[in-house]
Design an enzyme around this catalytic site. Structure first.
Site, PDB file in Angstrom:
ATOM      1  N   ASP A   1      95.829  60.118  42.351  1.00 54.41           N
ATOM      2  CA  ASP A   1      95.796  61.093  42.804  1.00 54.41           C
ATOM      3  C   ASP A   1      96.427  62.028  44.174  1.00 54.41           C
ATOM      4  O   ASP A   1      96.785  60.861  44.241  1.00 54.41           O
ATOM      5  CB  ASP A   1      94.069  60.923  43.074  1.00 54.41           C
ATOM      6  CG  ASP A   1      93.840  59.933  44.308  1.00 54.41           C
ATOM      7  OD1 ASP A   1      94.303  60.051  45.065  1.00 54.41           O
ATOM      8  OD2 ASP A   1      92.456  59.987  43.785  1.00 54.41           O
TER       9      ASP A   1
ATOM     10  N   ASN B   1      79.838  58.886  46.897  1.00 52.66           N
ATOM     11  CA  ASN B   1      79.574  58.532  46.286  1.00 52.66           C
ATOM     12  C   ASN B   1      79.548  58.292  44.802  1.00 52.66           C
ATOM     13  O   ASN B   1      79.139  59.270  43.876  1.00 52.66           O
ATOM     14  CB  ASN B   1      79.928  59.948  46.147  1.00 52.66           C
ATOM     15  CG  ASN B   1      81.013  60.783  46.075  1.00 52.66           C
ATOM     16  OD1 ASN B   1      81.704  60.123  45.713  1.00 52.66           O
ATOM     17  ND2 ASN B   1      81.632  61.780  45.982  1.00 52.66           N
TER      18      ASN B   1
ATOM     19  N   HIS C   1      82.875  58.093  43.447  1.00 49.04           N
ATOM     20  CA  HIS C   1      83.144  58.573  42.725  1.00 49.04           C
ATOM     21  C   HIS C   1      85.098  57.698  42.956  1.00 49.04           C
ATOM     22  O   HIS C   1      84.982  56.374  43.508  1.00 49.04           O
ATOM     23  CB  HIS C   1      84.051  59.989  43.923  1.00 49.04           C
ATOM     24  CG  HIS C   1      84.924  59.280  44.684  1.00 49.04           C
ATOM     25  ND1 HIS C   1      85.171  60.976  45.701  1.00 49.04           N
ATOM     26  CD2 HIS C   1      86.280  58.906  45.206  1.00 49.04           C
ATOM     27  CE1 HIS C   1      85.886  60.569  46.856  1.00 49.04           C
ATOM     28  NE2 HIS C   1      86.210  59.415  46.552  1.00 49.04           N
TER      29      HIS C   1
ATOM     30  N   GLU D   1      85.092  63.555  40.852  1.00 50.51           N
ATOM     31  CA  GLU D   1      83.164  63.465  41.857  1.00 50.51           C
ATOM     32  C   GLU D   1      82.761  63.495  41.292  1.00 50.51           C
ATOM     33  O   GLU D   1      82.203  63.784  39.654  1.00 50.51           O
ATOM     34  CB  GLU D   1      83.003  64.693  42.403  1.00 50.51           C
ATOM     35  CG  GLU D   1      84.588  64.698  43.747  1.00 50.51           C
ATOM     36  CD  GLU D   1      84.618  64.151  44.418  1.00 50.51           C
ATOM     37  OE1 GLU D   1      83.702  63.506  44.763  1.00 50.51           O
ATOM     38  OE2 GLU D   1      85.072  64.298  45.530  1.00 50.51           O
TER      39      GLU D   1
HETATM   40  C1  F6R Z   1      91.948  57.448  46.835  1.00 47.45           C
HETATM   41  C2  F6R Z   1      91.513  57.125  45.520  1.00 47.45           C
HETATM   42  C3  F6R Z   1      89.354  57.465  45.960  1.00 47.45           C
HETATM   43  C4  F6R Z   1      89.386  56.338  47.213  1.00 47.45           C
HETATM   44  C5  F6R Z   1      88.118  56.401  48.007  1.00 47.45           C
HETATM   45  C6  F6R Z   1      87.902  55.217  49.100  1.00 47.45           C
HETATM   46  O1  F6R Z   1      93.580  56.986  45.769  1.00 47.45           O
HETATM   47  O2  F6R Z   1      91.137  57.337  44.416  1.00 47.45           O
HETATM   48  O3  F6R Z   1      88.702  57.330  45.106  1.00 47.45           O
HETATM   49  O4  F6R Z   1      89.762  55.047  46.549  1.00 47.45           O
HETATM   50  O5  F6R Z   1      87.379  57.781  48.313  1.00 47.45           O
HETATM   51  O6  F6R Z   1      88.186  55.866  50.529  1.00 47.45           O
HETATM   52  P1  F6R Z   1      88.617  55.034  51.197  1.00 47.45           P
HETATM   53  O7  F6R Z   1      89.324  53.929  50.688  1.00 47.45           O
HETATM   54  O8  F6R Z   1      89.059  54.826  51.996  1.00 47.45           O
HETATM   55  O9  F6R Z   1      87.248  54.373  51.457  1.00 47.45           O
END
Ligand code: F6R
Length: 258
Positions: A67, A136, A138, A143
Site C-alpha cells: 500500500d 482493528n 486490517h 479496513e
Molecule cells: C502497512 C500495512 C498495515 C500495517 C498495520 C500494522 O503496509 O499494510 O496493514 O501492517 O497497520 O502496522 P504496525 O506494524 O505499525 O503496527
C-alpha cells in the site's frame, strides 16, 4: 494456519527474517510482497544483515508493497516508498526495476489500481506476502467494512488507523486520509502468507484472526480461508488465545521445506 509464538519482538524479527530468507534461498527469483509499519522493521534489519554478510542475495527478487498513502509523492519522508528505501531497498543489492509500490499520486485512480494488478500478474503472482495487522484487524489498508475490496483499490482510512499512524507525522492532521492498497483478493492470491504481530495492542485482532468468525468487519479473519498462512506473534500479541492453543503453539514449529 500455522502459528508460532515467540518470546519477544527480537525473536519474532529473527524468525520472520529466517522464514523469508529460506524462501529466497529456495527460489532466488521469487516475488515477495512487503509491508510497512513498525512491525517488520526488525525483520528488515535482519534481512539487511543477512544480505550484507552474503547469506542472502536479493538481486533477482521482485517486490510488491501492499500500500501507499494517497497524495504523498514517493520522495515524501512519510511515504511508504521512502520508508522501504530507507529500511530495506537502499541497504541491499536489489534491482530498482524489480521494486514496486502502488503510486500515491495519479490522475486516474482506476487506471493506477488496474496497472498495479497487471504488474503483479505479469510478474507471475506473489510467492510470499508479508503482512502486519492493524489493531482493528486490517491487512494492507483493507479496513473493517460490510464489504471488502477484492483488488487494488482506494480506501478511506478509519479514525483508528489515522490515530495509530499519527506517530509517524508531526500532527495527526498531516496523516493522509486515503490510501491505495492491494485488495483482499490480491493478498489471498499470494501462494504463501506470513503475518507478524507484536504487542498487547494486537492481541484482540490476533485472537479474532485465529478463533473469530470470518467477518469483513475484521478483515484478517479471511486469512482462515487461505491454505498457507503462517502467523508469528510474540507473547503479548498471543496473550488472548486459549491457553490450550498457546501450549500447542509453544512447541517450536518448523515450516516444511519445499
Ligand atoms: C502497512 C500495512 C498495515 C500495517 C498495520 C500494522 O503496509 O499494510 O496493514 O501492517 O497497520 O502496522 P504496525 O506494524 O505499525 O503496527
Amino acid at each position: 494456519m500455522r502459528f508460532i509464538v515467540v518470546e519477544d519482538y527480537e525473536s519474532l524479527s529473527r524468525k520472520a527474517a529466517e522464514f523469508i530468507g529460506q524462501e529466497i534461498i529456495s527460489n532466488p527469483s521469487m516475488v515477495l510482497g512487503l509491508a510497512t509499519g513498525s512491525t517488520p522493521l526488525g525483520t528488515y534489519r535482519h534481512l539487511v544483515e543477512d544480505a550484507k554478510s552474503g547469506k542472502l542475495d536479493f538481486s533477482r527478487v521482485t517486490t510488491f508493497n501492499l500500500d501507499e498513502y494517497i497524495g504523498l509523492p514517493p520522495s515524501h519522508e512519510q511515504s511508504y516508498s521512502s520508508f522501504m528505501w530507507r529500511h530495506l531497498f537502499s541497504e541491499i543489492s536489489i534491482d530498482p526495476a524489480r521494486v514496486h509500490l502502488p503510486l500515491g499520486l495519479f490522475e486516474d485512480a482506476e487506471a493506477a489500481c488496474a496497472q498495479y494488478e497487471k504488474l503483479i500478474e505479469q510478474a507471475g503472482g506473489i510467492d510470499l506476502q508479508l503482512l502486519g495487522i492493524g489493531n482493528n484487524g486490517h491487512i494492507g489498508f483493507n479496513e473493517p467494512d460490510d464489504k471488502l475490496g477484492a483488488r487494488t483499490h482506494i480506501v478511506r482510512l478509519t479514525e483508528d488507523t489515522i490515530q495509530a499512524n499519527a506517530r509517524f507525522f508531526e500532527k495527526e492532521s498531516e496523516v493522509p486520509r486515503e490510501a491505495i492498497t492491494m485488495g483482499v483478493g490480491t493478498i489471498m492470491q499470494a501462494k504463501k502468507i506470513l503475518l507478524l504481530a507484536s504487542g498487547w495492542s494486537k492481541a484482540k485482532a490476533i485472537q479474532q484472526t485465529i478463533h473469530g468468525e470470518v467477518d469483513t468487519e475484521v478483515p484478517s479473519t479471511v486469512l482462515q480461508m487461505h491454505r498457507d498462512v503462517t502467523i508469528i506473534a510474540d507473547f503479548e500479541a498471543a496473550s488472548l488465545l486459549d491457553l490450550s492453543e498457546v501450549y500447542i503453539c509453544l512447541k517450536e514449529y518448523q515450516p516444511p521445506r519445499e
